[in-house]
Design a protein around this motif. Structure first.
Motif, PDB file in Angstrom:
ATOM      1  N   ILE A 517       0.863  -1.194   0.000  1.00 52.46           N
ATOM      2  CA  ILE A 517       0.000   0.000   0.000  1.00 52.46           C
ATOM      3  C   ILE A 517       0.900   1.244   0.000  1.00 52.46           C
ATOM      4  N   ASN A 519       2.139   4.893   0.715  1.00 55.18           N
ATOM      5  CA  ASN A 519       2.074   5.927   1.760  1.00 55.18           C
ATOM      6  C   ASN A 519       1.195   5.522   2.947  1.00 55.18           C
ATOM      7  N   PHE A 520       1.348   4.337   3.290  1.00 53.00           N
ATOM      8  CA  PHE A 520       0.478   3.811   4.354  1.00 53.00           C
ATOM      9  C   PHE A 520       0.832   4.382   5.721  1.00 53.00           C
ATOM     10  N   LYS A 521       2.073   4.694   5.852  1.00 50.98           N
ATOM     11  CA  LYS A 521       2.528   5.266   7.128  1.00 50.98           C
ATOM     12  C   LYS A 521       1.747   6.538   7.445  1.00 50.98           C
ATOM     13  N   ASN A 524      -1.674   5.800   8.781  1.00 50.53           N
ATOM     14  CA  ASN A 524      -1.546   5.453  10.199  1.00 50.53           C
ATOM     15  C   ASN A 524      -1.304   6.691  11.047  1.00 50.53           C
ATOM     16  N   HIS A 529      -3.895   3.954  13.948  1.00 48.48           N
ATOM     17  CA  HIS A 529      -3.605   2.560  13.552  1.00 48.48           C
ATOM     18  C   HIS A 529      -4.864   1.785  13.170  1.00 48.48           C
ATOM     19  N   ASP A 533      -5.766  -0.203   9.882  1.00 47.32           N
ATOM     20  CA  ASP A 533      -6.215  -1.610   9.786  1.00 47.32           C
ATOM     21  C   ASP A 533      -7.389  -1.744   8.821  1.00 47.32           C
ATOM     22  N   ARG A 555      -1.424 -12.373   3.422  1.00 48.74           N
ATOM     23  CA  ARG A 555      -0.859 -11.141   3.981  1.00 48.74           C
ATOM     24  C   ARG A 555       0.589 -11.467   4.290  1.00 48.74           C
ATOM     25  N   GLY A 558       3.474  -6.482   7.078  1.00 47.30           N
ATOM     26  CA  GLY A 558       2.564  -5.481   7.652  1.00 47.30           C
ATOM     27  C   GLY A 558       1.533  -4.996   6.656  1.00 47.30           C
ATOM     28  N   GLU A 559       2.005  -4.263   5.623  1.00 47.16           N
ATOM     29  CA  GLU A 559       1.046  -3.760   4.644  1.00 47.16           C
ATOM     30  C   GLU A 559       1.355  -4.330   3.262  1.00 47.16           C
ATOM     31  N   LYS A 629       7.260   1.606  -6.961  1.00 47.14           N
ATOM     32  CA  LYS A 629       7.304   2.740  -6.022  1.00 47.14           C
ATOM     33  C   LYS A 629       8.120   3.870  -6.628  1.00 47.14           C
ATOM     34  N   LYS A 633       4.551   5.101  -7.859  1.00 48.24           N
ATOM     35  CA  LYS A 633       3.531   4.336  -7.099  1.00 48.24           C
ATOM     36  C   LYS A 633       2.241   4.171  -7.897  1.00 48.24           C
TER      37      LYS A 633
END
Ligand SMILES: Nc1nc2c(ncn2[C@@H]2O[C@H](COP(=O)(O)OP(=O)(O)OP(=O)(O)O)[C@@H](O)[C@H]2O)c(=O)[nH]1
Length: 644
Positions: A517, A519-521, A524, A529, A533, A555, A558-559, A629, A633
């Motif tokens: 994913i 820019n998932f940070k 979050n 968080h 999720d 999975r 993490g992402e 990326k 992306k």
């Protein structure tokens, strides 16, 4: 008119006087004789022995003048006489000897030759002494003839009387002989028999009481024979025994009255009555006796006695009683057993159907015992149950016909089968039942019935199913990612190994998508968080919606997510990846109530090439993601192994 061998002058005179009376009555004609004796004359065969020079004519004429039908054979000496008497061609009723002096010399031989034939002797008047001499040898009839052949007219009557007397004597002798023989053979039969037997006569007196009977009753023959005490051997008070009843009128009625319900006419021998009874006074503790009685009849069919035989059947009764007790005991065991059980006999008739069986099947014992309807408990229409098949000596093939895929031979007992099946009408919701049938054998090993036991397997089945479900659940949990519902990374490595092996062995295409994913940070960081999720879960949902049945999604980190695409070349894999990417981008995310957000994903694609392993295949896909990326992306990059 027989003379005793102790012939005396007085008797001789008496006989002569008797002949005179005959004459005075003028009973010289056969018709008159018949009136007197009531006898019907038949053809009389006469053998006439004459002296050497004697004239037979007057004698033959005298016979012919009478009405007596007769044939006359003549002979003149002892040789001829012997020849005629020993010849089978001649049958003689009476020997008439016209006495001559010469006869006296061999009178003894003559009488021997004549055997039992009646003899009438004729002597000329004045020669009475000859007769006297001759009849001393054998008491016989005689006549004195005068010079003119007088008295000869009386000859036919004398002949008839002699013959009749002889026949009567013969009949009497044969009857006596028969009786003696009869008694003798009866004695031999009774005495020689190992079966305790006794005989009574028509006066109810014991005539025979054999040795076996002495041992059996403890009563000695000498105590019993000649008495009517036969009852003492069996009863404490006087009463008729079965043999006594054989002498009675209305026999059957009386037999039934004295032996109610215990006696019957033998099926093998109609004249014989047989009975079985307990005699409390016999032996130490009483005895069971099987006894028969039969009337003894004379030649005219008149009952002249009865014979009774006795056999001790106490032991057989004890065995039967023990058997009955053991059967009752067995029945109680079967009935009291908590295992549903029923038994059929060799005719397939139900003999036992215990309470547990009633409870399980819902069929009452009273409705099924004694019938062949055991099938009713299990099936809607008539067919053999397992016990019926066992009773018929069924082999696995026969059992298979009725319990296909549901049975197996017992591991414990040979010839026994067990099966498990579901019976929808048992209980409220149907029941799983484990049932097993075994043959019942007699002492010779012959199958005489079958026993079937049934076990309610519902609880076990439910427990098993629950266990299976829980195992499956556990297994699912161990390979599933709890948050997204996709498989976890541990399971990915198990699966990818198998898929690589399959692709390698069969030369089939295999592709991999690895997505991350973008820019998932930030998500979050900005929305927390939990909202992050939700984005992960949203991607998982999009992935699931894009996959075929043979594809699988994981999975990976993490992402990061991986999709395995068997039977898929890279160009098709790119299409799948593009579709995924697009759908995820289209997905609306709502990290806050008034906020609408669209997230994107970068996807690297790799295709299996010979020499690849899981690591290299994943690495290329990962590199593809990395390049995606770098390319800004939200795009798909295939990292071709050849270009690599
Ligand atoms: N909410 C949530 N966040 C996770 C989970 N696992 C990993 N992350 C976060 O995912 C983020 C990954 O960020 P980075 O690896 O820096 O990458 P990025 O922000 O997605 O940037 P690019 O990958 O370059 O697009 C980190 O903030 C992790 O904490 C998870 O299970 N839940």
């Amino acid at each position: 008119m027989q003379l005793k061998s102790t012939f005396t002058d007085e008797v001789f005179s008496l006989v002569l006087g008797f002949i005179q009376v005959f004459l005075s009555l003028d009973l010289t004609r056969i018709g008159a004789f018949m009136l007197l004796y009531g006898e019907s004359p038949s053809q009389i065969r006469i053998l006439l022995l004459l002296g050497q020079d004697a004239d037979s004519a007057p004698l033959i004429r005298g016979m012919q003048d009478s009405d007596l039908p007769c044939t006359i054979h003549e002979c003149r000496d002892l040789m001829q006489l012997d020849h005629v008497l020993s010849s089978k061609d001649f049958s003689i009723d009476v020997l008439v000897i016209d006495l001559a002096e010469s006869h006296l010399k061999y009178a003894r031989q003559l009488i021997q030759i004549s055997q039992n034939l009646p003899i009438v002797m004729l002597a000329p008047a004045g020669r009475e002494a000859w007769i006297k001499q001759a009849v001393q040898l054998k008491n016989e009839h005689f006549l004195i003839k005068d010079a003119e052949g007088g008295f000869l007219a009386l000859l036919p009557i004398v002949l008839l009387r002699v013959i009749n007397q002889s026949r009567e004597q013969h009949a009497r002798t044969s009857a006596e002989l028969n009786m003696i023989e009869h008694r003798l053979s009866l004695s031999q039969i009774v005495e020689g028999s190992p079966v305790a037997s006794f005989v009574i006569d028509c006066n109810h007196q014991v005539t025979h009481w054999n040795q076996a009977c002495e041992v059996f009753t403890g009563k000695k023959a000498f105590e019993m024979i000649g008495t009517s005490n036969q009852w003492q051997a069996f009863y404490s008070e006087p009463r008729p025994v079965l043999a006594d009843l054989m002498l009675e009128d209305a026999l059957e009625q009386k037999v039934k009255a004295f032996y109610p319900g215990k006696v019957s006419v033998s099926s093998n021998n109609k004249g014989v009555f047989e009975a079985e009874d307990f005699f409390a006074h016999m032996g130490e503790n009483g005895r069971w006796i099987y006894f028969t009685a039969t009337p003894i009849r004379d030649d005219c069919g008149k009952v002249v006695g009865a014979m009774e035989t006795l056999q001790d059947v106490t032991r057989r009764h004890a065995v039967e009683a023990a058997l009955q007790a053991s059967e009752a005991f067995l029945a109680q065991i079967v009935d009291g057993s908590s295992v549903a059980t029923f038994v059929i006999d060799r005719d397939h008739t139900v003999t036992h159907w215990n309470r547990a069986c009633e409870a399980l099947t819902g069929l009452a014992a009273s409705d099924v015992i004694g019938t062949h309807e055991q099938w009713r408990a299990f099936y809607p229409s008539e067919r053999p149950v397992m016990a019926d098949l066992i009773m018929n000596g069924a082999m696995a093939d026969d059992v298979d016909q009725f319990y296909h895929g549901k049975f197996r031979p017992s591991r414990l007992i040979e010839g026994v089968f067990e099966a498990e099946d579901f019976f929808a009408h048992f209980g409220t919701e149907g029941k799983w039942v484990f049932f097993t049938a075994a043959p019942l054998r007699d002492l010779d090993g012959k199958v005489v019935g079958a026993i079937e036991t049934l076990q309610d397997m519902n609880e076990r089945r439910l427990a098993e199913e629950a266990l299976k479900a829980s195992e499956a659940r556990y297994r699912d949990l161990s390979i599933t990612d709890g948050m997204t519902g996709l498989f976890n990374s541990r399971h990915f490595y198990e699966s990818i190994e198998k898929e690589i092996e399959r692709a390698r062995r069969y030369g089939r295409p295999l592709s991999l998508l690895l997505m991350d994913i973008d820019n998932f940070k930030k998500v979050n960081d900005q929305y927390g968080h939990l909202e992050g999720d939700k984005v992960l879960q949203s991607l998982a949902m999009v992935i699931r919606g894009c996959l075929r049945e043979m594809d699988s999604a994981y999975r990976y980190g993490g992402e990061e997510f991986i999709v395995v695409l068997p039977e898929t070349r890279s160009d098709d894999a790119i299409n799948v990846a593009e579709r995924l990417r697009q759908r995820f981008e289209d997905q609306i995310q709502r990290p806050a109530p008034s906020l609408v957000l669209h997230c994107t994903v970068s996807i690297g694609v790799s295709q299996f090439v010979v020499g690849d392993d899981a690591k290299s295949l994943v690495k290329r896909a990962d590199d593809g993601t990395y390049q995606a990326k770098h390319q800004g992306k939200n795009c798909v990059v295939l990292l071709d192994a050849l270009k690599d």
